[in-house]
Scaffold this active site. Structure first.
Site, PDB file in Angstrom:
ATOM      1  CG  HIS A 237       2.654   2.531  14.096  1.00 25.47           C
ATOM      2  ND1 HIS A 237       3.933   2.783  14.560  1.00 25.47           N
ATOM      3  CD2 HIS A 237       2.397   1.236  14.409  1.00 25.47           C
ATOM      4  CE1 HIS A 237       4.424   1.688  15.111  1.00 25.47           C
ATOM      5  NE2 HIS A 237       3.508   0.732  15.040  1.00 25.47           N
TER       6      HIS A 237
ATOM      7  CE  LYS B 198      -1.176  -1.666  19.377  1.00 24.92           C
ATOM      8  NZ  LYS B 198      -0.064  -2.630  19.227  1.00 24.92           N
TER       9      LYS B 198
ATOM     10  CG  HIS C 260      -4.956   0.778  17.974  1.00 27.10           C
ATOM     11  ND1 HIS C 260      -5.266  -0.490  17.544  1.00 27.10           N
ATOM     12  CD2 HIS C 260      -3.885   1.176  17.233  1.00 27.10           C
ATOM     13  CE1 HIS C 260      -4.425  -0.848  16.589  1.00 27.10           C
ATOM     14  NE2 HIS C 260      -3.579   0.147  16.382  1.00 27.10           N
TER      15      HIS C 260
ATOM     16  CG  HIS D 163      -4.251  -1.786  12.068  1.00 29.98           C
ATOM     17  ND1 HIS D 163      -3.541  -2.971  12.071  1.00 29.98           N
ATOM     18  CD2 HIS D 163      -3.850  -1.103  13.171  1.00 29.98           C
ATOM     19  CE1 HIS D 163      -2.744  -3.008  13.130  1.00 29.98           C
ATOM     20  NE2 HIS D 163      -2.910  -1.874  13.813  1.00 29.98           N
TER      21      HIS D 163
END
Length: 393
Positions: free
Chosen positions: A246, A250, A275, A300
């Protein structure tokens, strides 16, 4: 042998070739087991639906120590394959008799032997006779090569067993051995693939605290949610594996932002909120990573459309992303960071019911996913404490 019987036998061979071709076409994107291969192939050869074929087929395997082996019997019922026997042990004498086949095929008809039909039955192991449940009139046997050598034994053809039947059974044996070898290669490739994905996921977490443990827990939370929402086992397993990706994006976010010991400013937030897009790009367009891409780009997003990167709402957010969102938020709240303390399970329950300054459950979470969480919330607590792992059932 009549022309009709010859045509039936040739049709069986064509069916096997068709099955082989289609399996090979899909082998790069299909996970399958030997049992699935056996089921598809055996169904093509067993009698029924107007085809000439044996009433029963046994797959017999030698054990690696040469001390006997095991077998399973199959037949058709109303056109559907039935495994009508559990795995059973075969004594060394039975396996030794099969070993004399070498690479040849053996075709035998009781009517052609010197003895009567009762005497013919003594050629077969008692467990095989019990499985058949009546007199064995004829059989064809051939060797089965592969990682675990054995034999195929086909019993009770409707007429006399013939050399054509033998050639069909040999073709079946060659196909099973070839597909077994291919499936072994696929399993080895799958293990290498999973190792690479797990290493990449851990590399993305390396700069942050709680290295590795967060992604392991999110996998387990997501799998538990998916399983308790009634999703298919294949999708549950895919989500519970892909969830670890997920935050793969990053890896492109500067450590100065990832490790900042306080709130991010507007510019830093804009970089951080990229990200999911980075993650989708890193995962590429492989069909094998479709669920992982869905999760990376959508975890998100908020149920009411207030999330990022695209402001998707409701069912427009992939289900896998909705599941991982809740799992990710739960673990983030439970975990200590340089800018916040860890919360207890009960404190997180209160937030998921009543909300706080950052989490508004009714706006942020899929209602069905949230309801499922409350049904299994104790499992989340156990997973966080490291007391259990999610295992699909």
């Amino acid at each position: 042998m009549s022309l009709d019987l010859c045509v039936m036998s040739l049709q069986q061979m064509q069916d096997l070739l068709w099955l082989t071709e289609n399996t090979l076409k899909s082998i790069c994107c299909r996970k399958f087991t030997n049992d699935e291969i056996y089921a598809d192939a055996l169904r093509k050869v067993l009698g029924g639906q107007g085809r000439r074929g044996p009433a029963n087929i046994f797959i017999l395997f030698e054990d690696s120590a040469g001390q006997g082996g095991s077998g399973r019997g199959f037949h058709l019922q109303s056109g559907s394959l039935v495994e009508a026997s559990e795995r059973f042990r075969l004594d060394p004498a039975t396996i030794a008799a099969l070993s004399h086949l070498k690479d040849e095929v053996l075709v035998s008809n009781g009517a052609d032997t010197a003895g009567d039909l009762d005497e013919y039955q003594t050629n077969f192991h008692p467990l095989i006779r019990e499985f058949v449940g009546g007199s064995i009139r004829n059989f064809v046997a051939c060797r089965l090569s592969g990682s675990l050598p054995g034999a195929l034994l086909a019993l009770n053809y409707p007429n006399k067993a013939t050399d054509y039947d033998g050639s069909v059974l040999v073709s079946l044996g060659v196909m099973l051995s070839s597909l077994e070898a291919l499936s072994m290669s696929v399993r080895e490739t799958e293990l290498a693939f999973k190792y690479t994905i797990e290493a990449l996921a851990r590399a993305c977490e390396a700069a942050e605290e709680d290295t590795g443990a967060h992604i392991t827990r999110v996998n387990r939370y997501a799998g538990a949610l998916a399983a308790n929402m009634g999703l298919s086992l294949d999708l549950v397993e895919e989500i519970s594996f892909a969830a670890q990706m997920h935050d793969v994006g990053k890896i492109k976010v500067p450590n100065a932002i990832l490790l900042k010991g306080g709130p991010l400013d507007d510019d830093e937030n804009r970089v951080m909120q990229l990200h999911p897009v980075y993650g989708e790009r890193i995962l590429g367009d492989s069909p094998r990573l479709r669920i992982a891409r869905e999760i990376a780009i959508s975890h998100h997003e908020n149920w009411d459309g207030s999330g990022y990167p695209f402001g998707l709402a409701g069912d427009k957010i992939p289900l896998s992303g909705r599941i991982v969102k809740l799992a990710d938020v739960y673990d983030a709240l439970r975990s200590r960071r340089s800018y916040k303390n860890a919360l207890s399970h009960q404190e997180v329950l209160t937030i998921f019911k009543e909300g706080d300054a950052r989490v508004v459950p009714a706006k942020h979470f899929d209602p069905e996913v949230l309801a499922t969480f409350f049904n299994i919330e104790q499992l989340f607590a156990h997973i966080y404490e490291g007391n259990t792992a999610y295992i699909p059932t």
